[in-house]
Design a protein around this motif. Structure first.
Motif, short mmCIF file in Angstrom:
data_model
loop_
_atom_site.label_atom_id
_atom_site.label_comp_id
_atom_site.label_asym_id
_atom_site.label_seq_id
_atom_site.Cartn_x
_atom_site.Cartn_y
_atom_site.Cartn_z
N ARG A 7 38.19 53.01 39.07
CA ARG A 7 38.54 53.38 40.45
C ARG A 7 37.31 53.46 41.35
N SER A 8 36.16 53.73 40.78
CA SER A 8 34.94 53.85 41.58
C SER A 8 34.35 52.48 41.95
N LYS A 9 34.90 51.41 41.38
CA LYS A 9 34.36 50.07 41.64
C LYS A 9 35.04 49.43 42.85
N SER A 10 34.32 48.50 43.48
CA SER A 10 34.87 47.78 44.62
C SER A 10 35.77 46.65 44.13
N LYS A 11 36.42 46.01 45.09
CA LYS A 11 37.33 44.92 44.76
C LYS A 11 36.60 43.76 44.08
N ASP A 12 35.43 43.43 44.59
CA ASP A 12 34.64 42.34 44.00
C ASP A 12 34.19 42.66 42.58
N ASP A 16 35.14 40.68 39.10
CA ASP A 16 34.13 40.26 38.11
C ASP A 16 34.48 40.82 36.73
N GLN A 17 34.88 42.08 36.71
CA GLN A 17 35.26 42.73 35.45
C GLN A 17 36.45 42.01 34.82
N LEU A 18 37.42 41.63 35.65
CA LEU A 18 38.59 40.91 35.15
C LEU A 18 38.20 39.57 34.55
N THR A 19 37.29 38.87 35.20
CA THR A 19 36.82 37.59 34.69
C THR A 19 36.13 37.76 33.34
N GLN A 20 35.29 38.78 33.23
CA GLN A 20 34.59 39.04 31.97
C GLN A 20 35.58 39.39 30.85
N ARG A 52 44.79 47.31 33.15
CA ARG A 52 44.28 48.38 34.03
C ARG A 52 43.63 47.80 35.28
N VAL A 53 42.80 46.79 35.09
CA VAL A 53 42.10 46.19 36.22
C VAL A 53 43.11 45.53 37.17
N LYS A 54 44.07 44.82 36.62
CA LYS A 54 45.07 44.17 37.46
C LYS A 54 45.89 45.19 38.23
N THR A 55 46.19 46.30 37.60
CA THR A 55 46.95 47.36 38.26
C THR A 55 46.15 47.92 39.45
N LEU A 56 44.88 48.17 39.24
CA LEU A 56 44.05 48.69 40.34
C LEU A 56 43.92 47.68 41.47
#
Length: 67
Positions: A7-12, A16-20, A52-56
């Motif tokens: 939640r503390s991360k930005s959209k970008d 990037d996290q999703l890609t990794q 989780r990332v997709k949900t956020l």
């Protein structure tokens, strides 16, 4: 990976996290298919982290659309 950290991360950063995570998922599937995978539980963890990332990302998109 905890939801509070994400939640503390930005959209970008989330993109990037999703890609990794997707790359890691691919590599894990490849290792599993060739019989080289040692930590089978990691497949489940990565899959849940992707969710989780997709949900956020979806939550952020909805809040932007409402504003």
């Amino acid at each position: 990976m905890k939801i509070a950290d994400l939640r503390s991360k930005s959209k970008d950063q989330l993109q990037d996290q999703l890609t990794q995570l997707k790359k890691e998922q691919f590599n894990l599937r490849f290792q599993q298919a060739t019989g080289q995978l040692e930590k089978t539980a990691r497949v489940k963890e990565v899959r849940r982290d992707i969710a989780r990332v997709k949900t956020l990302l979806r939550e952020q998109a909805q809040t932007e659309a409402e504003a």
